[in-house]
Design an enzyme around this catalytic site. Structure first.
Site, PDB file in Angstrom:
ATOM      1  N   LYS A 126       0.919  -1.112  -0.007  1.00  0.00           N
ATOM      2  CA  LYS A 126       0.123  -0.117   0.105  1.00  0.00           C
ATOM      3  C   LYS A 126       1.011   1.320   0.033  1.00  0.00           C
ATOM      4  O   LYS A 126       2.042   1.164   0.421  1.00  0.00           O
ATOM      5  CB  LYS A 126      -0.892  -0.048   1.371  1.00  0.00           C
ATOM      6  CG  LYS A 126      -2.125   0.845   1.120  1.00  0.00           C
ATOM      7  CD  LYS A 126      -3.037   0.109   0.318  1.00  0.00           C
ATOM      8  CE  LYS A 126      -4.648   0.818   0.099  1.00  0.00           C
ATOM      9  NZ  LYS A 126      -5.669   0.217  -0.194  1.00  0.00           N
ATOM     10  N   ASP A 166      -6.938   4.312  -4.495  1.00  0.00           N
ATOM     11  CA  ASP A 166      -7.708   4.113  -3.184  1.00  0.00           C
ATOM     12  C   ASP A 166      -8.448   5.391  -2.976  1.00  0.00           C
ATOM     13  O   ASP A 166      -8.581   6.227  -3.894  1.00  0.00           O
ATOM     14  CB  ASP A 166      -6.485   3.714  -2.199  1.00  0.00           C
ATOM     15  CG  ASP A 166      -7.249   3.170  -0.858  1.00  0.00           C
ATOM     16  OD1 ASP A 166      -7.627   2.033  -0.776  1.00  0.00           O
ATOM     17  OD2 ASP A 166      -7.693   3.934   0.167  1.00  0.00           O
TER      18      ASP A 166
HETATM   19  P1  NDP Z   1     -12.933   7.734  -2.872  1.00  0.00           P
HETATM   20  O1  NDP Z   1     -11.877   8.632  -2.619  1.00  0.00           O
HETATM   21  O2  NDP Z   1     -13.483   7.474  -4.277  1.00  0.00           O
HETATM   22  O3  NDP Z   1     -14.409   8.067  -2.055  1.00  0.00           O
HETATM   23  C1  NDP Z   1     -14.021   8.193  -0.599  1.00  0.00           C
HETATM   24  C2  NDP Z   1     -15.438   8.645   0.052  1.00  0.00           C
HETATM   25  O4  NDP Z   1     -15.496   8.412   1.431  1.00  0.00           O
HETATM   26  C3  NDP Z   1     -15.793  10.110  -0.096  1.00  0.00           C
HETATM   27  O5  NDP Z   1     -17.021  10.165  -0.144  1.00  0.00           O
HETATM   28  C4  NDP Z   1     -15.184  10.804   0.977  1.00  0.00           C
HETATM   29  O6  NDP Z   1     -15.788  12.015   1.360  1.00  0.00           O
HETATM   30  C5  NDP Z   1     -15.403   9.627   2.104  1.00  0.00           C
HETATM   31  N1  NDP Z   1     -14.528   9.869   2.987  1.00  0.00           N
HETATM   32  C6  NDP Z   1     -13.148   9.710   3.075  1.00  0.00           C
HETATM   33  N2  NDP Z   1     -12.411   9.804   4.243  1.00  0.00           N
HETATM   34  C7  NDP Z   1     -13.442  10.337   5.031  1.00  0.00           C
HETATM   35  C8  NDP Z   1     -13.273  10.414   6.500  1.00  0.00           C
HETATM   36  N3  NDP Z   1     -12.096  10.757   7.043  1.00  0.00           N
HETATM   37  N4  NDP Z   1     -14.495  10.821   6.952  1.00  0.00           N
HETATM   38  C9  NDP Z   1     -15.581  10.923   6.281  1.00  0.00           C
HETATM   39  N5  NDP Z   1     -15.716  10.606   4.923  1.00  0.00           N
HETATM   40  C10 NDP Z   1     -14.409  10.081   4.399  1.00  0.00           C
HETATM   41  O7  NDP Z   1     -12.375   6.242  -2.364  1.00  0.00           O
HETATM   42  P2  NDP Z   1     -12.841   4.785  -2.714  1.00  0.00           P
HETATM   43  O8  NDP Z   1     -14.439   4.716  -2.909  1.00  0.00           O
HETATM   44  O9  NDP Z   1     -12.017   4.348  -3.374  1.00  0.00           O
HETATM   45  O10 NDP Z   1     -12.568   4.078  -1.164  1.00  0.00           O
HETATM   46  C11 NDP Z   1     -13.453   3.885   0.006  1.00  0.00           C
HETATM   47  C12 NDP Z   1     -13.037   2.851   0.971  1.00  0.00           C
HETATM   48  O11 NDP Z   1     -13.022   1.506   0.120  1.00  0.00           O
HETATM   49  C13 NDP Z   1     -11.663   2.880   1.569  1.00  0.00           C
HETATM   50  O12 NDP Z   1     -11.577   2.394   2.747  1.00  0.00           O
HETATM   51  C14 NDP Z   1     -10.789   2.058   0.487  1.00  0.00           C
HETATM   52  O13 NDP Z   1      -9.715   1.863   1.151  1.00  0.00           O
HETATM   53  C15 NDP Z   1     -11.850   1.248   0.385  1.00  0.00           C
HETATM   54  N6  NDP Z   1     -11.412   0.217  -1.111  1.00  0.00           N
HETATM   55  C16 NDP Z   1     -11.211   0.965  -2.275  1.00  0.00           C
HETATM   56  C17 NDP Z   1     -11.320   0.159  -3.115  1.00  0.00           C
HETATM   57  C18 NDP Z   1     -11.058   0.661  -4.591  1.00  0.00           C
HETATM   58  O14 NDP Z   1     -10.964  -0.119  -5.504  1.00  0.00           O
HETATM   59  N7  NDP Z   1     -11.205   1.983  -4.819  1.00  0.00           N
HETATM   60  C19 NDP Z   1     -10.795  -1.340  -3.262  1.00  0.00           C
HETATM   61  C20 NDP Z   1     -11.016  -1.951  -1.971  1.00  0.00           C
HETATM   62  C21 NDP Z   1     -11.202  -0.917  -0.896  1.00  0.00           C
HETATM   63  P3  NDP Z   1     -15.576  13.500   0.321  1.00  0.00           P
HETATM   64  O15 NDP Z   1     -16.094  13.340  -0.844  1.00  0.00           O
HETATM   65  O16 NDP Z   1     -15.970  14.470   1.246  1.00  0.00           O
HETATM   66  O17 NDP Z   1     -13.796  13.191   0.463  1.00  0.00           O
HETATM   67  O1  2IT Z   2      -7.876  -1.503  -0.839  1.00  0.00           O
HETATM   68  C1  2IT Z   2      -7.896  -2.017  -2.166  1.00  0.00           C
HETATM   69  O2  2IT Z   2      -7.774  -3.479  -2.233  1.00  0.00           O
HETATM   70  C2  2IT Z   2      -7.697  -1.241  -3.145  1.00  0.00           C
HETATM   71  N1  2IT Z   2      -7.580  -0.118  -2.749  1.00  0.00           N
HETATM   72  C3  2IT Z   2      -7.319  -1.890  -4.465  1.00  0.00           C
HETATM   73  C4  2IT Z   2      -6.017  -2.459  -4.538  1.00  0.00           C
HETATM   74  C5  2IT Z   2      -5.549  -2.697  -6.172  1.00  0.00           C
HETATM   75  O3  2IT Z   2      -4.550  -3.013  -6.518  1.00  0.00           O
HETATM   76  O4  2IT Z   2      -6.565  -2.618  -7.035  1.00  0.00           O
END
Ligand code: NDP
Ligand code: 2IT
Length: 451
Positions: A126, A166
């Protein structure tokens, strides 16, 4: 002292405040795998735990870039290369002002077990930065990404370490990072996943995590003898990549997602949230959810500042199934109690570790079907691996092919997690099932590869 307590004590000496979330993730895993450590002496003999909880290396570097007003800006960049026993380091990059070494260690550690659960040849890593893309122009994001890659390129490669997105890192950032890597190294290789489709990205990578979480839930509900999601009210937190695609898939299967949230507040739209508008606001305009109210006056907007103390507005709303998809520790014990007393029977973690340990205990003791993130959100990294396969063979898979493979992968993970829980006498406990199954595969590889 139990074997789990003895093991946890060993690592406490290195504890520092930043590592709090890392310890939270590690302790959960150690408690889950204690029966395995007790029943099979080889894991202790080979010091697997001591070796697994320490990253292979942590790369930390300075990122200097110029903003649009020609001010010199300085951020910190990281890559935690945690474990490559099952394949090259693989995992996302997070750009968020809260990023520090401890958060990236927790995410990297979870990633090892998640990637192991997919059954695919990928290790865990990561990275990220305390850079905040919010409010920055495209040029500023581009300049930051170029500066970040100027250092990171030395440590990554399509067979070494393959970063992805992420929080705060989507296809725009991956595009800029890829462009800079290509320029510096004069190579065109699948060194990052989540690329735009036009230059090597996989179809369905943007949708994969959210869709995968819903596929996982459907399989889990079926195995647990519960009614499917069709026609049911669902609550979702977050309004980013994972949340919006979970919402999209929920609509496709006939469920009714009624909430979403961002860092400033929560939307509750009881007829179902307007997905097209949400995509426009959050993915295109990158604005606040408060703007949803400009076109939907009948909906309710609850600013974060008004959340009841220690609770989150999303989890106060009645639902059949809940999908925390924002960030770590966003769902506390109070939230869990609210969900349980409102009749929620299923919780699926789209985010990484969104539920606190106390919340998880409450769900498990009330027999709520609980799908931990390292199993339920593995669809994203699985499709990342499919992107690596397509890049390596210079091919392009159809949307249908990727979707079918994603669905199959999520069903297999759910079944394996459930069977493992049963085998270890904790039927229905998907936390223990995921930790044991994920640990076993990577631990066996570590033993086979020697020290
Ligand atoms: P994005 O940046 O696309 O979206 C994150 C969302 O969460 C936004 O709506 C953001 O609000 C909100 N957010 C982030 N931090 C905070 C906080 N501290 N307090 C309140 N709201 C918060 O990220 P992702 O959708 O990609 O990721 C979301 C989660 O999923 C994370 O935990 C990530 O690790 C996990 N994840 C992501 C993957 C991926 O493929 N992208 C894969 C597996 C897991 P705002 O718009 O106001 O910033
Ligand atoms: O938390 C996760 O699994 C991710 N942010 C995606 C990782 C990846 O390599 O696609």
């Amino acid at each position: 002292m139990s074997i789990a307590e003895e093991e946890i004590k060993k690592f406490e000496k290195d504890n520092c405040a930043q590592d709090e979330v890392f310890y939270q993730a590690m302790e959960e895993v150690i408690y889950s795998i204690a029966p395995l450590l007790e029943s099979d002496a080889k894991y202790m003999r080979h010091a697997i735990l001591e070796r697994l909880v320490v990253p292979d290396r942590i790369i930390k570097f300075k990122v200097v870039w110029l903003d649009d007003k020609q001010n010199i800006m300085v951020n910190t960049g990281y890559r935690v290369q945690f474990n490559n026993s099952l394949g090259p380091y693989k995992g996302g990059l997070r750009f968020h002002p809260t990023v520090n070494e401890g958060i990236l260690k927790f995410l990297g550690f979870e990633q090892i077990l998640k990637n192991s659960l997919t059954g695919l040849p990928i290790g865990g890593g990561k990275g990220g930065s305390d850079f905040d893309p919010k409010g920055k122009s495209d040029f500023e994001v581009m300049k930051f990404c170029s500066a970040f890659m100027t250092e990171l390129h030395k440590y990554i490669g399509s067979r070494i370490d393959i970063p992805a997105g992420d929080i705060g890192v989507g296809s725009r950032e991956i595009g800029y990072l890829f462009g800079e890597y290509k320029k510096i190294t004069s190579t065109y290789e699948g060194v990052l996943t989540g690329k735009p489709f036009m230059f090597g990205g996989s179809l369905m990578r943007p949708e994969a995590t959210g869709y995968g979480a819903v596929y996982f839930t459907e399989t889990m509900l079926e195995m647990e003898g519960k009614e499917p999601l069709k026609g049911k009210i669902c609550t979702v937190s977050g309004a980013g990549n994972v949340a919006l695609h979970a919402i999209e898939k929920l609509y496709q299967i006939g469920a009714v997602p009624v909430t979403c949230s961002d860092s400033s507040g929560t939307i509750y739209d009881k007829r179902g949230v307007d997905l097209a508008l949400l995509k426009e606001l959050k993915l295109e305009k990158r604005t606040s959810l408060a703007d949803y109210m400009n076109s939907h006056r009948e909906a309710i907007y609850i600013p974060t500042s008004e959340y009841p103390e220690g609770g989150h507005a999303v989890w106060n709303i009645e639902c059949y199934a809940a999908f925390p998809c924002a960030t770590q520790n966003e769902l506390t014990e109070i939230d869990a109690q609210n969900l349980i007393s409102n009749g929620c029977i299923s919780v699926t973690e789209g985010a990484n570790m969104p539920s606190t340990p106390e919340a998880i205990d409450a769900f498990l003791s009330h027999k709520v079907c609980f799908a931990p993130g390292k199993a339920a959100n593995a669809g994203g990294v699985a499709v990342s691996e499919f992107e690596m396969s397509q890049n390596a063979s210079m091919s392009k898979w159809s949307f249908e092919k990727v979707d079918a493979k994603l669905k199959e992968t999520m069903q297999q993970i759910a079944k394996r997690v459930s069977l493992t829980a049963k085998d270890y006498g904790v039927e229905g406990n998907y936390v223990d099932g995921a930790n044991i199954a994920g640990f076993k595969r990577v631990a066996d590889a570590m033993i086979a590869e020697g020290i």
